[in-house]
Design an enzyme around this catalytic site. Sequence first.
Site, PDB file in Angstrom:
ATOM      1  N   SER A 176     -16.664  72.719 -26.549  1.00  0.00           N
ATOM      2  CA  SER A 176     -17.996  72.182 -26.276  1.00  0.00           C
ATOM      3  C   SER A 176     -18.739  73.077 -25.303  1.00  0.00           C
ATOM      4  CB  SER A 176     -17.867  70.777 -25.674  1.00  0.00           C
ATOM      5  OG  SER A 176     -19.082  70.318 -25.130  1.00  0.00           O
ATOM      6  N   TYR A 184     -14.113  64.510 -19.765  1.00  0.00           N
ATOM      7  CA  TYR A 184     -14.329  65.092 -21.104  1.00  0.00           C
ATOM      8  C   TYR A 184     -14.520  66.602 -21.013  1.00  0.00           C
ATOM      9  CZ  TYR A 184     -16.934  66.263 -25.391  1.00  0.00           C
ATOM     10  OH  TYR A 184     -17.372  66.846 -26.559  1.00  0.00           O
TER      11      TYR A 184
END
Length: 286
Positions: free
Chosen positions: A178, A191
């Site tokens: 990400s 995360y």
Amino acid sequence: MSDRHDTERPPQAQEHQPGDEHKMMPEPDYMPRYPGSGRLKDKVALITGGDSGIGRATSILFAREGAKIAFVYRDKDEDAEKTRRLIEEEGGKAIAFRGDIGDKSFCDEVVAKTVSEFDRLDVLVNDAGEQHMAEELEEISEAQLTRTFRTNIFGIFFITQAALPHLKKGDAIVNLTSITAYRGQPVLMDYASTKGAILALTRSLSKNLADKGIRVNGVAPGPIWTPLIPASFPPDKVANFGANQPMGRAGQPNEVAPAVLFLACADSSYMTGQVLHPNGGAVVGG
């Protein structure tokens, strides 16, 4: 591509991870834009998180390119059934596995049944993930921290460990990391940490497997309109999701899937340990 997703996205929220795609308004764009060219003809791909979002778009695109698809999903049966049907409409064969990739025995079973059904495994796409918003580090409970790491990073280790004995020279692993691995995210600290771990694993595993001819690469999307978004953020944040990117909008799953395809097929035969960045114009790692 229509920009209806940027002008007509109402505030919305969902209560449970990883979210239901069929409840999103509007539904994400998941269909491939171009005819297939056989880039994965006769290949078998295993895709985690394949029922929705980037995983769904990738599953359909791979099927259009000639692959047989095994995909894993957590518990969203309606979304998974739609993905299976869409794969079959592309002329592909599909099997779906319902369960938790944070469970090693489940991952072992998925790989064993995939190879039993299709006689081989050529491509592994590690896409499944979850995220939970927290304004302060102290808000992240031990249970949440454990769950996020178990899904996002332990699951990749487990499924990849099970898959490796079946992969051979010329095969590929693609990990979804990400933009948060590069930039951080102040309300997704656990995360973002898992996505940084995925980045490091991608680079490390690529060197470990280079002499075997198995390529390992990553894709680091920016803000993409998937079920994780309404399942993670307040309605007002969802309505404006992605607006701060240079391109002024969130991306769609079918804008990420081609990057996964490129890394999964022979077009990227001289690439390993690398990451592609479909993120709407943000410059990272420069």
